[in-house]
Write a protein that holds these residues in place. Sequence first.
Motif, PDB file in Angstrom:
ATOM      1  N   PRO A  44     -17.153  24.057  32.582  1.00 35.97           N
ATOM      2  CA  PRO A  44     -18.406  24.436  33.251  1.00 35.97           C
ATOM      3  C   PRO A  44     -18.782  25.889  32.981  1.00 35.97           C
ATOM      4  CG  PRO A  44     -16.606  24.584  34.802  1.00 35.97           C
ATOM      5  CD  PRO A  44     -16.003  24.108  33.502  1.00 35.97           C
ATOM      6  N   ILE A  45     -20.049  26.180  33.171  1.00 43.75           N
ATOM      7  CA  ILE A  45     -20.513  27.559  33.270  1.00 43.75           C
ATOM      8  C   ILE A  45     -20.514  27.898  34.752  1.00 43.75           C
ATOM      9  CG2 ILE A  45     -22.484  29.087  32.989  1.00 43.75           C
ATOM     10  CD1 ILE A  45     -23.223  27.573  30.507  1.00 43.75           C
ATOM     11  N   ARG A  46     -19.822  28.980  35.123  1.00 43.72           N
ATOM     12  CA  ARG A  46     -19.675  29.294  36.541  1.00 43.72           C
ATOM     13  C   ARG A  46     -20.406  30.581  36.899  1.00 43.72           C
ATOM     14  NH1 ARG A  46     -15.876  25.690  38.326  1.00 43.72           N
ATOM     15  NH2 ARG A  46     -13.988  25.326  37.095  1.00 43.72           N
ATOM     16  N   THR A  47     -20.876  30.633  38.130  1.00 40.56           N
ATOM     17  CA  THR A  47     -21.461  31.835  38.702  1.00 40.56           C
ATOM     18  C   THR A  47     -20.755  32.124  40.021  1.00 40.56           C
ATOM     19  OG1 THR A  47     -23.613  31.275  37.771  1.00 40.56           O
ATOM     20  CG2 THR A  47     -23.577  32.944  39.491  1.00 40.56           C
ATOM     21  N   LEU A  48     -20.294  33.339  40.191  1.00 43.46           N
ATOM     22  CA  LEU A  48     -19.662  33.757  41.440  1.00 43.46           C
ATOM     23  C   LEU A  48     -20.727  34.407  42.315  1.00 43.46           C
ATOM     24  CD1 LEU A  48     -16.869  33.803  42.791  1.00 43.46           C
ATOM     25  CD2 LEU A  48     -16.557  36.104  41.863  1.00 43.46           C
ATOM     26  N   SER A  59     -21.006  25.834  39.782  1.00 45.44           N
ATOM     27  CA  SER A  59     -20.484  25.322  38.514  1.00 45.44           C
ATOM     28  C   SER A  59     -21.484  24.358  37.891  1.00 45.44           C
ATOM     29  CB  SER A  59     -19.147  24.607  38.731  1.00 45.44           C
ATOM     30  OG  SER A  59     -18.221  25.456  39.379  1.00 45.44           O
ATOM     31  N   SER A  60     -21.852  24.640  36.635  1.00 45.90           N
ATOM     32  CA  SER A  60     -22.790  23.781  35.910  1.00 45.90           C
ATOM     33  C   SER A  60     -22.020  23.007  34.848  1.00 45.90           C
ATOM     34  CB  SER A  60     -23.881  24.629  35.232  1.00 45.90           C
ATOM     35  OG  SER A  60     -24.498  25.502  36.150  1.00 45.90           O
ATOM     36  N   PHE A  61     -21.959  21.665  34.978  1.00 47.42           N
ATOM     37  CA  PHE A  61     -21.244  20.808  34.039  1.00 47.42           C
ATOM     38  C   PHE A  61     -22.258  20.176  33.079  1.00 47.42           C
ATOM     39  CE2 PHE A  61     -18.581  21.106  37.768  1.00 47.42           C
ATOM     40  CZ  PHE A  61     -17.308  21.266  37.239  1.00 47.42           C
ATOM     41  N   HIS A  96     -26.646  28.015  31.175  1.00 42.37           N
ATOM     42  CA  HIS A  96     -26.591  29.401  31.624  1.00 42.37           C
ATOM     43  C   HIS A  96     -26.178  29.418  33.094  1.00 42.37           C
ATOM     44  CE1 HIS A  96     -30.349  28.245  33.489  1.00 42.37           C
ATOM     45  NE2 HIS A  96     -30.731  27.800  32.299  1.00 42.37           N
ATOM     46  N   PRO A  97     -25.695  30.566  33.606  1.00 48.51           N
ATOM     47  CA  PRO A  97     -25.316  30.649  35.014  1.00 48.51           C
ATOM     48  C   PRO A  97     -26.515  30.587  35.939  1.00 48.51           C
ATOM     49  CG  PRO A  97     -24.316  32.420  33.710  1.00 48.51           C
ATOM     50  CD  PRO A  97     -25.352  31.781  32.852  1.00 48.51           C
ATOM     51  N   MET A  98     -26.251  30.173  37.188  1.00 49.85           N
ATOM     52  CA  MET A  98     -27.266  30.172  38.239  1.00 49.85           C
ATOM     53  C   MET A  98     -26.992  31.311  39.205  1.00 49.85           C
ATOM     54  SD  MET A  98     -27.737  26.173  39.186  1.00 49.85           S
ATOM     55  CE  MET A  98     -28.727  25.110  38.150  1.00 49.85           C
ATOM     56  N   ARG A  99     -27.995  31.634  40.022  1.00 44.83           N
ATOM     57  CA  ARG A  99     -27.856  32.676  41.032  1.00 44.83           C
ATOM     58  C   ARG A  99     -28.350  32.150  42.377  1.00 44.83           C
ATOM     59  NH1 ARG A  99     -24.998  37.047  38.668  1.00 44.83           N
ATOM     60  NH2 ARG A  99     -25.401  36.855  36.444  1.00 44.83           N
TER      61      ARG A  99
END
Length: 519
Positions: A44-48, A59-61, A96-99
């Motif tokens: 996944p692409i992760r954003t904290l 987490s974007s799968f 891409h990450p999310m916010r």
Amino acid sequence: MEYGNQYATNGLEEEQVLVSFNLSTETLFRTTSIVWLQENDDSPIRTLAVLNESVTLISSFAKNNRIEISILGEVDVKKSWVKLFTFELFSLQLCHPMRMGNKCDLIFFIRNYNSELVFFDVITGKVIHNINIKTTQMATHSDHIPKDLVLEILAKLPVKSLKRFSCVHKSWLNLLENSNFKSMYYENLKSKTTHSSSLLLWRYFHDERSDGDVYEYDVHLLSGERYENIVTLVLPSLFEDNGFYKVLDCVNGIICHYEEEGLDVKIGLWNPKTDQRKIIPPGITDDEPGFDRQISIHGFGYDNVNDDYKVIQCVYYIHGHTFVEEPVLTIWQIYSLKSNCWKKLDLEMTKKEDIYNASVAYLNGVCHWWGSEYATNGLEEEQVLVSFNLSTETFQTTSIVWLQKNDDIPIRSLVVLNKSVTLISSFAKNNCIEISILGEIGVKESWVKLFTLEPFSSEFSPMRMGHKCDLIFIGNHNSELASFDVITRKVIHNINIKTSMFGTWIYKKSLFSFIKEIN
């Protein structure tokens, strides 16, 4: 907080972890595994993010076309992760990450559509509205911590934490091999030094004169930028006729000193501030017919668990007056100031190297000394650090044999450098000095060579640390002490004191009373 990759315990695979660093203590951090949030082979692409005062992972799968929002319940407990929302068949293609927005909504942009930012409501599962702003990268506060700030934070960590952090990012892996970072790290050590403290100096000087040899041994308190303020202390005598006295250590303003007269050894405690003094009663010693008894003082320190001051000594018996032969009997003993008595320890520990009294150091309830023991093959000797815990009365050893430089046998000094056990090694053949810090007791791989100073010209004798993280050593030409800055690699100034042997300790005034301590 940051997340990154580290090798799993099997050493073969990488796993993702959350690293939590406490800015107030600058030492406490924990890692929390997030590998269980992985979906098979879908990386996944992760954003904290922070969601209502909770650490949150978005987490974007890509393969499964899904979004997951997970909240951490407790740092360092991977099972406390809770999947709060899962959006299956998320129709908007993401790479891409999310916010998070200020109303707990998701903010993202669609790269393969129009690159405009979008607000998404996690409750209704619908796009609320588009934001007429195009972007290819996005951050709702700051995308990354500036590199300079990261290095500044890392430079404040102890060695153990710094080595553990090396798994987070590739650029952190060999930080202590970077000369600029090492300078920053050492400057930070200097900034933490208590400038209100003085430097306690014990020295012995043998002056060969035409009219007869002169022997001097005394104790001074040094202070000032150039150690120009010198106050001579008069240690209380332990024998009626003054013997040859030495200072073992100085802990919390209490000086532990001892005198040797023949085979007899007396130990004393003295508080210069209150001028309170105490002679410690003799240890448990029995004469063994046909053997000579030797007593070696190994440590003095504060037991912070039992609020007690303790002394460790080794009584051993040998044939004749030789230090080459191995003892036939060794007895370890510990003295408690509270009970004012000695007791035997059922332990077998490596004895210290008795080289210019530079092999002993105390730190945070643990007495350390270094010595030599036979390696596991039984043929060769190796040097080890012994760390004795004053509260549990147990010990650990850490190998230091890997710090050897080919066949060049060094003279070592064991010191404390800003709450870290430190070895200063002087190599005569290679004409160099190495300063090494221990990250974790019992782990020889945690030794870190902080500085290598070469060529370094000085008397071949142990070195000590000043109260400004400077090296104190004996100059080549005049036997006078000098102060050396390891950053600039220059002699800062000479100290107008001649010596043949010496020891230094950080001294801070204390109002501690022996009388109330003894039951």
